[in-house]
Design a protein around this motif. Structure first.
Motif, PDB file in Angstrom:
ATOM      1  N   UNK A  41      18.530  45.642  17.188  1.00 23.20           N
ATOM      2  CA  UNK A  41      18.076  44.257  17.197  1.00 23.20           C
ATOM      3  C   UNK A  41      18.325  43.167  16.645  1.00 23.20           C
ATOM      4  N   UNK A  42      17.262  42.089  17.777  1.00 24.51           N
ATOM      5  CA  UNK A  42      18.257  40.933  17.040  1.00 24.51           C
ATOM      6  C   UNK A  42      18.896  39.873  18.309  1.00 24.51           C
ATOM      7  N   UNK A  43      19.690  41.537  19.154  1.00 20.88           N
ATOM      8  CA  UNK A  43      20.420  41.454  20.440  1.00 20.88           C
ATOM      9  C   UNK A  43      20.574  41.194  21.166  1.00 20.88           C
ATOM     10  N   UNK A  44      21.385  40.492  22.447  1.00 17.70           N
ATOM     11  CA  UNK A  44      20.952  40.488  24.155  1.00 17.70           C
ATOM     12  C   UNK A  44      20.902  41.844  24.359  1.00 17.70           C
ATOM     13  N   UNK A  45      20.599  42.310  25.921  1.00 16.96           N
ATOM     14  CA  UNK A  45      20.793  44.035  26.576  1.00 16.96           C
ATOM     15  C   UNK A  45      21.957  43.391  26.814  1.00 16.96           C
ATOM     16  N   UNK A  46      22.401  44.325  26.957  1.00 16.09           N
ATOM     17  CA  UNK A  46      23.933  44.762  27.611  1.00 16.09           C
ATOM     18  C   UNK A  46      23.928  45.763  28.102  1.00 16.09           C
ATOM     19  N   UNK A  47      25.581  45.825  28.969  1.00 15.61           N
ATOM     20  CA  UNK A  47      25.737  46.815  29.764  1.00 15.61           C
ATOM     21  C   UNK A  47      26.885  47.452  29.041  1.00 15.61           C
ATOM     22  N   UNK A  48      26.809  48.898  28.961  1.00 10.18           N
ATOM     23  CA  UNK A  48      27.247  50.144  28.631  1.00 10.18           C
ATOM     24  C   UNK A  48      28.195  50.831  29.594  1.00 10.18           C
ATOM     25  N   UNK A  49      27.666  51.204  30.491  1.00  9.71           N
ATOM     26  CA  UNK A  49      27.872  52.455  31.868  1.00  9.71           C
ATOM     27  C   UNK A  49      27.675  52.112  32.748  1.00  9.71           C
ATOM     28  N   UNK A  50      28.031  52.426  33.671  1.00 10.42           N
ATOM     29  CA  UNK A  50      27.891  52.853  35.365  1.00 10.42           C
ATOM     30  C   UNK A  50      27.958  53.860  36.251  1.00 10.42           C
ATOM     31  N   UNK A  58      32.885  54.641  38.428  1.00  7.47           N
ATOM     32  CA  UNK A  58      32.010  54.580  37.380  1.00  7.47           C
ATOM     33  C   UNK A  58      33.005  53.574  36.771  1.00  7.47           C
ATOM     34  N   UNK A  59      32.068  52.885  35.718  1.00  5.68           N
ATOM     35  CA  UNK A  59      32.459  51.245  35.143  1.00  5.68           C
ATOM     36  C   UNK A  59      32.223  52.208  34.426  1.00  5.68           C
ATOM     37  N   UNK A  60      32.735  51.178  32.538  1.00  5.67           N
ATOM     38  CA  UNK A  60      32.423  51.019  31.251  1.00  5.67           C
ATOM     39  C   UNK A  60      32.483  49.791  30.716  1.00  5.67           C
ATOM     40  N   UNK A  61      31.826  49.018  30.107  1.00 11.62           N
ATOM     41  CA  UNK A  61      32.486  48.569  28.766  1.00 11.62           C
ATOM     42  C   UNK A  61      33.309  48.461  28.029  1.00 11.62           C
ATOM     43  N   UNK A  62      34.412  48.121  26.997  1.00 11.15           N
ATOM     44  CA  UNK A  62      35.333  48.054  27.128  1.00 11.15           C
ATOM     45  C   UNK A  62      35.038  48.522  24.703  1.00 11.15           C
ATOM     46  N   UNK A  63      33.467  47.838  24.800  1.00  7.31           N
ATOM     47  CA  UNK A  63      33.083  48.767  23.780  1.00  7.31           C
ATOM     48  C   UNK A  63      33.235  50.557  23.901  1.00  7.31           C
ATOM     49  N   UNK A  64      33.100  50.721  24.902  1.00  5.79           N
ATOM     50  CA  UNK A  64      32.275  52.244  24.844  1.00  5.79           C
ATOM     51  C   UNK A  64      33.396  53.095  25.568  1.00  5.79           C
ATOM     52  N   UNK A  65      34.617  52.285  26.234  1.00  3.14           N
ATOM     53  CA  UNK A  65      35.497  53.764  26.996  1.00  3.14           C
ATOM     54  C   UNK A  65      36.311  54.604  26.082  1.00  3.14           C
ATOM     55  N   UNK A  66      36.616  55.350  26.874  1.00  3.02           N
ATOM     56  CA  UNK A  66      36.958  56.312  25.850  1.00  3.02           C
ATOM     57  C   UNK A  66      36.505  56.986  25.603  1.00  3.02           C
ATOM     58  N   UNK A  67      34.801  56.536  24.725  1.00  6.08           N
ATOM     59  CA  UNK A  67      34.369  57.170  23.889  1.00  6.08           C
ATOM     60  C   UNK A  67      32.985  58.174  24.125  1.00  6.08           C
ATOM     61  N   UNK A  68      32.366  56.951  25.680  1.00  8.49           N
ATOM     62  CA  UNK A  68      31.484  57.275  26.023  1.00  8.49           C
ATOM     63  C   UNK A  68      31.443  58.013  27.725  1.00  8.49           C
ATOM     64  N   UNK A  69      31.103  58.740  28.166  1.00  6.13           N
ATOM     65  CA  UNK A  69      31.469  59.516  30.187  1.00  6.13           C
ATOM     66  C   UNK A  69      29.907  59.189  29.806  1.00  6.13           C
ATOM     67  N   UNK A  70      29.755  58.465  31.291  1.00  2.00           N
ATOM     68  CA  UNK A  70      28.262  59.074  32.522  1.00  2.00           C
ATOM     69  C   UNK A  70      29.223  59.882  33.220  1.00  2.00           C
ATOM     70  N   UNK A  71      27.830  60.572  33.848  1.00  2.00           N
ATOM     71  CA  UNK A  71      28.080  61.404  34.923  1.00  2.00           C
ATOM     72  C   UNK A  71      26.821  61.491  34.976  1.00  2.00           C
ATOM     73  N   UNK A  72      26.748  62.588  36.577  1.00  4.24           N
ATOM     74  CA  UNK A  72      25.417  63.019  37.351  1.00  4.24           C
ATOM     75  C   UNK A  72      25.152  64.040  37.966  1.00  4.24           C
ATOM     76  N   UNK A  73      24.008  64.634  38.073  1.00  5.26           N
ATOM     77  CA  UNK A  73      23.702  65.669  38.644  1.00  5.26           C
ATOM     78  C   UNK A  73      22.777  65.290  39.622  1.00  5.26           C
TER      79      UNK A  73
END
Length: 125
Positions: A41-50, A58-73
């Motif tokens: 809320x009140x903030x711009x849309x920001x990148x998280x992971x790809x 893959x690529x991660x934003x520093x704020x989520x690196x090592x906490x979030x994992x992106x994957x695909x099936x």
């Protein structure tokens, strides 16, 4: 055209986990990166992971690196965002997107070609 539908959002406690899913339909995904953005809320849309659909880079934003994992099936045309160690500042609407470009540019919203409708993630407790 690529149609994207997210699911898996909800309420979690700090330190908890959630897994978001993004199911794609329509055109082949091989030209795309599947990307996750979020907007608080009140903030711009920001990148998280790809994740690059062809190859899996893959690529991660520093704020989520090592906490979030992106994957695909690939067989299910589904991308996932596993979110562990959630923090209150992770509260946002999370959007799945199909983007084009190279690794260095993929975090930009200008590279997004198709957006999903978003799913709410709330971290509180």
């Amino acid at each position: 055209q690529v149609h994207l539908v997210e699911s898996g959002g909800g309420l979690a406690q700090p330190g908890g986990s959630l897994r978001l899913s993004c199911v794609a339909s329509g055109d082949p995904l091989s030209p795309y990166w599947m990307t996750w953005f979020r907007q608080a809320p009140g903030k711009e849309r920001e990148f998280v992971a790809a994740i690059r659909w062809s190859g899996g880079t893959t690529r991660y934003d520093d704020s989520v690196r090592y906490r979030f994992t992106i994957s695909k099936e690939s067989a299910k045309k589904t991308a996932y965002l596993q979110m562990n160690g959630l923090k209150t500042e992770d509260t946002a609407i999370y959007y799945c997107a199909a983007s084009t470009g190279i690794w260095s540019s993929i975090a930009s919203r200008s590279r997004v070609r198709h957006w999903g409708q978003g799913t709410q993630v709330t971290v509180s407790g």
